[in-house]
Design an enzyme around this catalytic site. Sequence first.
Site, PDB file in Angstrom:
ATOM      1  N   ARG A 172     -10.404  -9.891 -11.355  1.00 40.63           N
ATOM      2  CA  ARG A 172      -9.024 -10.245 -11.052  1.00 40.63           C
ATOM      3  C   ARG A 172      -8.062  -9.192 -11.589  1.00 40.63           C
ATOM      4  O   ARG A 172      -8.475  -8.295 -12.333  1.00 40.63           O
ATOM      5  CB  ARG A 172      -8.717 -11.633 -11.634  1.00 40.63           C
ATOM      6  CG  ARG A 172      -9.488 -12.761 -10.942  1.00 40.63           C
ATOM      7  CD  ARG A 172      -9.366 -14.070 -11.706  1.00 40.63           C
ATOM      8  NE  ARG A 172      -7.974 -14.463 -11.875  1.00 40.63           N
ATOM      9  CZ  ARG A 172      -7.572 -15.394 -12.738  1.00 40.63           C
ATOM     10  NH1 ARG A 172      -8.462 -16.033 -13.495  1.00 40.63           N
ATOM     11  NH2 ARG A 172      -6.292 -15.694 -12.852  1.00 40.63           N
ATOM     12  N   HIS A 193     -24.021 -12.246 -17.152  1.00 38.93           N
ATOM     13  CA  HIS A 193     -24.048 -13.457 -16.344  1.00 38.93           C
ATOM     14  C   HIS A 193     -23.243 -14.604 -16.942  1.00 38.93           C
ATOM     15  O   HIS A 193     -23.116 -14.734 -18.143  1.00 38.93           O
ATOM     16  CB  HIS A 193     -25.486 -13.958 -16.093  1.00 38.93           C
ATOM     17  CG  HIS A 193     -26.508 -13.447 -17.036  1.00 38.93           C
ATOM     18  ND1 HIS A 193     -27.572 -12.683 -16.631  1.00 38.93           N
ATOM     19  CD2 HIS A 193     -26.633 -13.558 -18.377  1.00 38.93           C
ATOM     20  CE1 HIS A 193     -28.309 -12.352 -17.674  1.00 38.93           C
ATOM     21  NE2 HIS A 193     -27.766 -12.869 -18.735  1.00 38.93           N
TER      22      HIS A 193
END
EC number: 2.7.7.23
Length: 432
Positions: free
Chosen positions: A301, A331
């Site tokens: 983002r 992860h």
Amino acid sequence: MKSDLHKVLHPIAGRPMLLHLAASVAALDPARTVVVTGAGRDQVEAAVSPLGIATALQAEQLGTGHAVAQAEAALAGFDGDVLILYGDVPLVSSQTMRAMLDRLNAEDAPVAVVLGFRPTDAGAYGRIIAEDGVIAKMVEFKDATPAERAVDLCNSGLMAVRSADLFALLARVGNDNAAGEYYLPDIVMLAAADGRRSAVIETGATEVAGVNSRGELAGVEAAWQQQRRAQAMADGATLIAPETVWFAHDTVIGRDVVIEPNVVFGPGVTVGDGALLHAFSHIEGALIGAKAEVGPFARLRPGAVMGEKSKIGNFVEIKKAVLGAGAKASHLTYLGDAEVGAGANIGAGTITCNYDGFFKYKTIIGEGAFIGSNSALVAPVTIGAGAIVGAGSVITADVEADALALVRPQQVSKPGWAKRFRDAMTAKKAGK
């Protein structure tokens, strides 16, 4: 468009159509740029005023010639070439615009230069009757004879005209036609009646594709994306499945970048040389360093910065966070409002708790630090260089460099408890 948003502000590759055109015009360094507005003028004015673009109001929509005439006051005192474009025809390149102006200033000095094209289906486009690039006649489809409608050279509506000629000719345009409108192309025939010639140059149909519906918007988007994908590959990037990659208008891709299927770029992304972007990643407002690795299924983002050879793995989201060189979060992690030092390792399930419901706070993780899986770092907090945070910890205070932080209760084991519990519950369920 059946929309509350003005047609010319619907986006192509994350940028309003009109601003695509404005950017191409700006590359020519024009003396003035004027946008003629009508219905929904407030939206358009708000979009172009930050760019220093003037506007002129067409209060009544009486045709293209009438629209251009409204810019006369805004161009008062201007003595030069005028390029006439359409806000819903967003893909016209600076090169094509320059070619129109160059032709206008050629030795034979045409009064006007019209941009023509030959679509697969000429449909209801106005036709251009020309020989060796010199226009003999221009006619709107509604007013064309069957023989003229059989001609496949069509008028895009785009023109280049000298200002000294433009408004004088527009003042002579009438509306005695099937639509009762003042047509811009009529200036070509008025000039011809004065014994002055106009010229046509051609471009591909894709470049002058107009948008009047959501379907046409999607078609223009697809054409833009196809061209951008081809450019990315020509510049040295590998797209495994090009048709599945979606770029933004300002995406910058380095050499030897590999982009796997179904990667989507929002605005404001730069990707360094040799980076690897795995499938199904969404990237916006991010700077990805050389040889960094993203995804699969990652989300970057605005404010995300990845250093050289850093890694963001599957189901990791980062926002306003900086990863140093070689740092990795492989992860199931969220990093927001964070600074991660070079070589740090962020374990699976780690969260920077950056928001208390009112304000955002920063997390700083030092170089070489190791954050164990399923940890919550409650900002504002600093993890020192080389420190280790044990898995499952909730960190609410700073951790000094090279320290071990453990925040979890002591493990208790009760032998046989599980079997006794199952036996008791089984008996209870059986009604014994």
